[in-house]
Design a protein around this motif. Structure first.
Motif, PDB file in Angstrom:
ATOM      1  N   TYR A   1     -26.174  -7.170   6.389  1.00 23.21           N
ATOM      2  CA  TYR A   1     -27.042  -7.903   5.469  1.00 23.21           C
ATOM      3  C   TYR A   1     -26.289  -8.368   4.234  1.00 23.21           C
ATOM      4  N   SER A   2     -25.260  -7.607   3.842  1.00 20.81           N
ATOM      5  CA  SER A   2     -24.489  -7.970   2.650  1.00 20.81           C
ATOM      6  C   SER A   2     -23.747  -9.297   2.821  1.00 20.81           C
ATOM      7  N   VAL A   3     -23.480  -9.694   4.074  1.00 20.36           N
ATOM      8  CA  VAL A   3     -22.802 -10.976   4.310  1.00 20.36           C
ATOM      9  C   VAL A   3     -23.761 -12.041   4.825  1.00 20.36           C
ATOM     10  N   MET A   4     -25.024 -11.646   5.108  1.00 23.09           N
ATOM     11  CA  MET A   4     -25.980 -12.587   5.692  1.00 23.09           C
ATOM     12  C   MET A   4     -27.257 -12.723   4.864  1.00 23.09           C
ATOM     13  N   TRP A   5     -27.279 -12.209   3.642  1.00 24.14           N
ATOM     14  CA  TRP A   5     -28.532 -12.147   2.889  1.00 24.14           C
ATOM     15  C   TRP A   5     -29.117 -13.523   2.584  1.00 24.14           C
ATOM     16  N   LYS A   6     -28.263 -14.531   2.424  1.00 27.80           N
ATOM     17  CA  LYS A   6     -28.776 -15.885   2.167  1.00 27.80           C
ATOM     18  C   LYS A   6     -29.471 -16.451   3.406  1.00 27.80           C
ATOM     19  N   LYS A   7     -28.832 -16.296   4.554  1.00 29.78           N
ATOM     20  CA  LYS A   7     -29.378 -16.846   5.801  1.00 29.78           C
ATOM     21  C   LYS A   7     -30.613 -16.075   6.251  1.00 29.78           C
ATOM     22  N   TRP A   8     -30.645 -14.757   6.006  1.00 35.31           N
ATOM     23  CA  TRP A   8     -31.775 -13.929   6.447  1.00 35.31           C
ATOM     24  C   TRP A   8     -32.907 -13.903   5.416  1.00 35.31           C
TER      25      TRP A   8
ATOM     26  N   SER B   1     -18.678 -19.280   6.371  1.00 33.80           N
ATOM     27  CA  SER B   1     -17.935 -19.067   5.135  1.00 33.80           C
ATOM     28  C   SER B   1     -17.092 -20.301   4.788  1.00 33.80           C
ATOM     29  N   LYS B   2     -17.122 -20.691   3.533  1.00 30.33           N
ATOM     30  CA  LYS B   2     -16.350 -21.844   3.081  1.00 30.33           C
ATOM     31  C   LYS B   2     -14.897 -21.477   2.786  1.00 30.33           C
ATOM     32  N   LYS B   3     -14.647 -20.194   2.558  1.00 24.70           N
ATOM     33  CA  LYS B   3     -13.286 -19.736   2.238  1.00 24.70           C
ATOM     34  C   LYS B   3     -12.837 -18.765   3.319  1.00 24.70           C
ATOM     35  N   LYS B   4     -12.576 -19.310   4.515  1.00 26.34           N
ATOM     36  CA  LYS B   4     -12.252 -18.473   5.670  1.00 26.34           C
ATOM     37  C   LYS B   4     -10.971 -17.671   5.465  1.00 26.34           C
TER      38      LYS B   4
ATOM     39  N   VAL C   1     -24.401  -7.195  18.760  1.00 21.35           N
ATOM     40  CA  VAL C   1     -25.148  -7.787  17.645  1.00 21.35           C
ATOM     41  C   VAL C   1     -24.263  -7.879  16.408  1.00 21.35           C
ATOM     42  N   VAL C   2     -23.532  -6.799  16.123  1.00 27.31           N
ATOM     43  CA  VAL C   2     -22.623  -6.781  14.969  1.00 27.31           C
ATOM     44  C   VAL C   2     -21.572  -7.878  15.105  1.00 27.31           C
ATOM     45  N   LEU C   3     -20.975  -7.982  16.283  1.00 25.25           N
ATOM     46  CA  LEU C   3     -19.937  -8.990  16.524  1.00 25.25           C
ATOM     47  C   LEU C   3     -20.488 -10.399  16.343  1.00 25.25           C
ATOM     48  N   PHE C   4     -21.669 -10.651  16.891  1.00 25.73           N
ATOM     49  CA  PHE C   4     -22.282 -11.980  16.790  1.00 25.73           C
ATOM     50  C   PHE C   4     -22.583 -12.345  15.331  1.00 25.73           C
ATOM     51  N   ILE C   5     -23.172 -11.415  14.592  1.00 26.22           N
ATOM     52  CA  ILE C   5     -23.550 -11.686  13.200  1.00 26.22           C
ATOM     53  C   ILE C   5     -22.315 -11.925  12.329  1.00 26.22           C
ATOM     54  N   LEU C   6     -21.277 -11.126  12.528  1.00 24.48           N
ATOM     55  CA  LEU C   6     -20.057 -11.307  11.740  1.00 24.48           C
ATOM     56  C   LEU C   6     -19.370 -12.630  12.075  1.00 24.48           C
ATOM     57  N   LEU C   7     -19.415 -13.043  13.336  1.00 24.06           N
ATOM     58  CA  LEU C   7     -18.828 -14.331  13.721  1.00 24.06           C
ATOM     59  C   LEU C   7     -19.601 -15.483  13.078  1.00 24.06           C
ATOM     60  N   VAL C   8     -20.926 -15.384  13.066  1.00 26.40           N
ATOM     61  CA  VAL C   8     -21.751 -16.408  12.423  1.00 26.40           C
ATOM     62  C   VAL C   8     -21.444 -16.472  10.926  1.00 26.40           C
ATOM     63  N   ALA C   9     -21.358 -15.298  10.284  1.00 28.24           N
ATOM     64  CA  ALA C   9     -21.065 -15.247   8.844  1.00 28.24           C
ATOM     65  C   ALA C   9     -19.683 -15.827   8.552  1.00 28.24           C
ATOM     66  N   TYR C  10     -18.725 -15.536   9.416  1.00 30.91           N
ATOM     67  CA  TYR C  10     -17.362 -16.056   9.220  1.00 30.91           C
ATOM     68  C   TYR C  10     -17.329 -17.578   9.372  1.00 30.91           C
ATOM     69  N   ASN C  11     -18.023 -18.099  10.380  1.00 33.63           N
ATOM     70  CA  ASN C  11     -18.048 -19.551  10.598  1.00 33.63           C
ATOM     71  C   ASN C  11     -18.757 -20.285   9.467  1.00 33.63           C
TER      72      ASN C  11
ATOM     73  N   PHE D   1     -14.033  -9.632   7.050  1.00 34.48           N
ATOM     74  CA  PHE D   1     -14.865  -9.569   8.245  1.00 34.48           C
ATOM     75  C   PHE D   1     -14.212  -8.717   9.334  1.00 34.48           C
ATOM     76  N   ILE D   2     -12.894  -8.775   9.423  1.00 40.34           N
ATOM     77  CA  ILE D   2     -12.184  -7.939  10.400  1.00 40.34           C
ATOM     78  C   ILE D   2     -12.378  -6.461  10.067  1.00 40.34           C
ATOM     79  N   ILE D   3     -12.263  -6.124   8.775  1.00 33.53           N
ATOM     80  CA  ILE D   3     -12.460  -4.737   8.347  1.00 33.53           C
ATOM     81  C   ILE D   3     -13.892  -4.296   8.634  1.00 33.53           C
ATOM     82  N   TYR D   4     -14.869  -5.166   8.350  1.00 32.58           N
ATOM     83  CA  TYR D   4     -16.272  -4.834   8.623  1.00 32.58           C
ATOM     84  C   TYR D   4     -16.498  -4.613  10.112  1.00 32.58           C
ATOM     85  N   LEU D   5     -15.890  -5.463  10.933  1.00 34.40           N
ATOM     86  CA  LEU D   5     -16.043  -5.327  12.385  1.00 34.40           C
ATOM     87  C   LEU D   5     -15.432  -4.018  12.868  1.00 34.40           C
ATOM     88  N   LEU D   6     -14.221  -3.722  12.407  1.00 34.98           N
ATOM     89  CA  LEU D   6     -13.565  -2.475  12.807  1.00 34.98           C
ATOM     90  C   LEU D   6     -14.354  -1.269  12.315  1.00 34.98           C
TER      91      LEU D   6
END
Length: 230
Positions: A110-117, A169-172, A157-167, A179-184
């Protein structure tokens, strides 16, 4: 006849000692992250920091109950969580552990998706409901396959949400490592849950999972302290 509690020497030098050190390190790192970001939460308008903080507060609670479960398994001479869960205290401890651990991962996402959610009480309520459902199903299914399926679906679900958040992101270049650290972190947290529910599943790689989990928490703590200037 069920074996009695192990002697104090075995308690201190056996696996429960490793569990104590491991849990203590994770709890300390989580609480340091939570309190180090307190001022940042007050000063910034970025709402994601609030859920980032809550994620690590819930990680601290979850690891406390994780050790609590391991302590009782060891004390009663039990080898499987399936032996332990029918006991009232065991069922409550396992439920609380699963709830806090699931919410910790949800808050991290949610910390990376709060705007979209949408930043709303309804979203938080729905996340809590999902966490409660996962916890109930895990306890009452009492099957190894069910545990593995639940965690595998959660990982997808975690992988999908993090990929969406990464895509999105304006500063990839700047957010990629985060995002890699969050996924791991999510992967190794799920492995920690599996280690509790199915101890034999990861017995060979248990120490490696512990070491990498500690490393991930320390990396996040280092980044937080560096950013806050503490």
């Amino acid at each position: 006849m069920r074996p009695g509690p192990p002697p104090i020497g075995e308690f201190l030098t056996g696996g429960i000692g490793v569990e104590l050190i491991y849990s203590a390190i994770i709890i300390i790192c989580s609480l340091m992250i939570y309190f180090a970001t307190k001022e940042m939460d007050k000063l910034t308008s970025y709402k994601g920091i609030k859920y980032f903080r809550l994620s690590f507060l819930f990680f601290a609670f979850a690891y406390f109950f994780r050790y609590f479960i391991q302590f009782f398994l060891f004390s009663f001479g039990l080898h499987e969580i399936l032996e332990f869960s029918p006991m009232f205290l065991g069922a409550i401890s396992l439920f609380v552990f699963l709830y806090f651990s699931t919410m910790a991962v949800f808050f991290l996402l949610y910390s990376v998706m709060w705007k979209k959610w949408n930043h709303s009480k309804l979203t938080i309520t729905l996340l809590n409901i999902f966490a409660l459902i996962i916890s109930f199903v895990s306890i009452f299914s009492r099957g190894i396959i069910a545990y593995l399926i639940i965690n595998f679906v959660l990982l997808l679900v975690v992988l999908f949400i993090l990929l969406v958040a990464y895509n999105d992101s304006k500063k990839k270049s700047k957010t990629g490592s985060r995002f890699i650290i969050y996924l791991l972190l999510s992967i190794f947290w799920i492995l920690n849950v599996v280690d509790i529910l199915i101890p034999k599943f990861l017995s060979i790689y248990q120490l490696l999972v512990y070491l990498i989990s500690i490393l991930l928490f320390m990396i996040i703590l280092y980044k937080v302290l560096k950013k806050t200037g503490d």
